[in-house]
Design a protein around this motif. Sequence first.
Motif, PDB file in Angstrom:
ATOM      1  N   LEU A  57      -7.702  -0.682   5.987  1.00 27.52           N
ATOM      2  CA  LEU A  57      -6.253  -0.264   5.173  1.00 27.52           C
ATOM      3  C   LEU A  57      -6.513   1.187   4.893  1.00 27.52           C
ATOM      4  O   LEU A  57      -5.298   1.886   5.105  1.00 27.52           O
ATOM      5  N   SER A  58      -7.626   1.895   4.802  1.00 33.26           N
ATOM      6  CA  SER A  58      -7.584   3.337   4.447  1.00 33.26           C
ATOM      7  C   SER A  58      -7.203   4.023   5.686  1.00 33.26           C
ATOM      8  O   SER A  58      -6.677   5.119   5.580  1.00 33.26           O
ATOM      9  N   LYS A  59      -7.660   3.574   6.958  1.00 31.14           N
ATOM     10  CA  LYS A  59      -7.355   4.076   8.215  1.00 31.14           C
ATOM     11  C   LYS A  59      -5.908   4.020   8.461  1.00 31.14           C
ATOM     12  O   LYS A  59      -5.322   4.638   9.117  1.00 31.14           O
ATOM     13  N   LYS A  60      -5.120   2.669   8.192  1.00 30.97           N
ATOM     14  CA  LYS A  60      -3.863   2.282   8.734  1.00 30.97           C
ATOM     15  C   LYS A  60      -2.798   3.075   7.662  1.00 30.97           C
ATOM     16  O   LYS A  60      -1.758   3.467   8.149  1.00 30.97           O
ATOM     17  N   ASN A  61      -3.132   2.711   6.403  1.00 29.09           N
ATOM     18  CA  ASN A  61      -1.909   3.480   5.500  1.00 29.09           C
ATOM     19  C   ASN A  61      -2.771   3.742   4.106  1.00 29.09           C
ATOM     20  O   ASN A  61      -3.131   2.868   3.293  1.00 29.09           O
ATOM     21  N   VAL A  62      -2.753   5.182   4.142  1.00 30.64           N
ATOM     22  CA  VAL A  62      -3.565   5.647   2.794  1.00 30.64           C
ATOM     23  C   VAL A  62      -2.710   5.449   1.532  1.00 30.64           C
ATOM     24  O   VAL A  62      -3.431   5.066   0.606  1.00 30.64           O
ATOM     25  N   ILE A  63      -1.550   5.238   1.653  1.00 35.91           N
ATOM     26  CA  ILE A  63      -0.719   5.036   0.373  1.00 35.91           C
ATOM     27  C   ILE A  63      -1.204   3.670  -0.262  1.00 35.91           C
ATOM     28  O   ILE A  63      -1.319   3.524  -1.375  1.00 35.91           O
ATOM     29  N   ARG A  64      -0.942   2.836   0.534  1.00 37.01           N
ATOM     30  CA  ARG A  64      -1.217   1.491   0.054  1.00 37.01           C
ATOM     31  C   ARG A  64      -2.695   1.141  -0.310  1.00 37.01           C
ATOM     32  O   ARG A  64      -2.803   0.420  -1.232  1.00 37.01           O
ATOM     33  N   TYR A  65      -3.637   2.027   0.472  1.00 34.08           N
ATOM     34  CA  TYR A  65      -4.682   1.748   0.073  1.00 34.08           C
ATOM     35  C   TYR A  65      -5.260   2.307  -1.473  1.00 34.08           C
ATOM     36  O   TYR A  65      -5.741   1.807  -2.217  1.00 34.08           O
ATOM     37  N   LYS A  66      -4.441   3.762  -1.611  1.00 33.79           N
ATOM     38  CA  LYS A  66      -5.001   4.136  -2.810  1.00 33.79           C
ATOM     39  C   LYS A  66      -4.038   3.282  -4.021  1.00 33.79           C
ATOM     40  O   LYS A  66      -4.696   3.114  -5.289  1.00 33.79           O
ATOM     41  N   LYS A  67      -2.948   2.641  -3.635  1.00 34.23           N
ATOM     42  CA  LYS A  67      -2.247   1.947  -4.807  1.00 34.23           C
ATOM     43  C   LYS A  67      -3.209   0.813  -4.974  1.00 34.23           C
ATOM     44  O   LYS A  67      -3.382   0.331  -6.391  1.00 34.23           O
ATOM     45  N   LEU A  68      -3.622  -0.104  -4.013  1.00 33.79           N
ATOM     46  CA  LEU A  68      -4.373  -1.113  -4.195  1.00 33.79           C
ATOM     47  C   LEU A  68      -5.756  -0.826  -4.907  1.00 33.79           C
ATOM     48  O   LEU A  68      -6.153  -1.345  -5.956  1.00 33.79           O
ATOM     49  N   ILE A  69      -6.438   0.086  -4.613  1.00 30.52           N
ATOM     50  CA  ILE A  69      -7.644   0.731  -5.375  1.00 30.52           C
ATOM     51  C   ILE A  69      -7.339   0.739  -6.860  1.00 30.52           C
ATOM     52  O   ILE A  69      -8.126   0.366  -7.848  1.00 30.52           O
ATOM     53  N   SER A  70      -6.393   1.328  -6.974  1.00 29.70           N
ATOM     54  CA  SER A  70      -5.933   1.658  -8.527  1.00 29.70           C
ATOM     55  C   SER A  70      -5.524   0.532  -9.429  1.00 29.70           C
ATOM     56  O   SER A  70      -5.721   0.391 -10.350  1.00 29.70           O
ATOM     57  N   GLN A  71      -4.710  -0.499  -8.660  1.00 31.81           N
ATOM     58  CA  GLN A  71      -4.343  -1.856  -9.420  1.00 31.81           C
ATOM     59  C   GLN A  71      -5.593  -2.638  -9.589  1.00 31.81           C
ATOM     60  O   GLN A  71      -5.693  -3.046 -10.742  1.00 31.81           O
ATOM     61  N   LEU A  72      -6.766  -2.632  -8.834  1.00 35.44           N
ATOM     62  CA  LEU A  72      -7.821  -3.432  -9.060  1.00 35.44           C
ATOM     63  C   LEU A  72      -8.787  -2.935  -9.423  1.00 35.44           C
ATOM     64  O   LEU A  72      -9.621  -3.584 -10.002  1.00 35.44           O
ATOM     65  N   ASP A  73      -8.771  -1.460  -9.792  1.00 37.37           N
ATOM     66  CA  ASP A  73      -9.751  -0.852 -10.238  1.00 37.37           C
ATOM     67  C   ASP A  73     -11.022  -0.894  -9.878  1.00 37.37           C
ATOM     68  O   ASP A  73     -11.951  -1.348 -10.571  1.00 37.37           O
TER      69      ASP A  73
END
Length: 90
Positions: free
Chosen positions: A67-83
């Motif tokens: 996910l970090s390679k394909k879409n950084v924005i979705r990756y950052k959002k997911l990381i912050s949501q799941l803590d």
Amino acid sequence: MVKNSFIPGISKKKKEENPGSVEFQVLNFTNKIRRLTSHLELHRKDYLSQKGLRKILGKRQRLLSYLSKKNVIRYKKLISQLDIRELQTR
């Protein structure tokens, strides 16, 4: 143990969207990881559960890497949501 105690509010929204999406899979792996870590705090010598935990951690890491390679924005959002922590690059 309460089965749904680790499921955050975003899981219900994701179930309706696409259960095969990367975010949904990472969410399920995160819930399993949290359940297993709480189990291993009580049962320290449960080596089969430790092995399963390592497998799930590896799967989640590979999905997050993808996910970090394909879409950084979705990756950052997911990381912050799941803590959860961000991936370390080698």
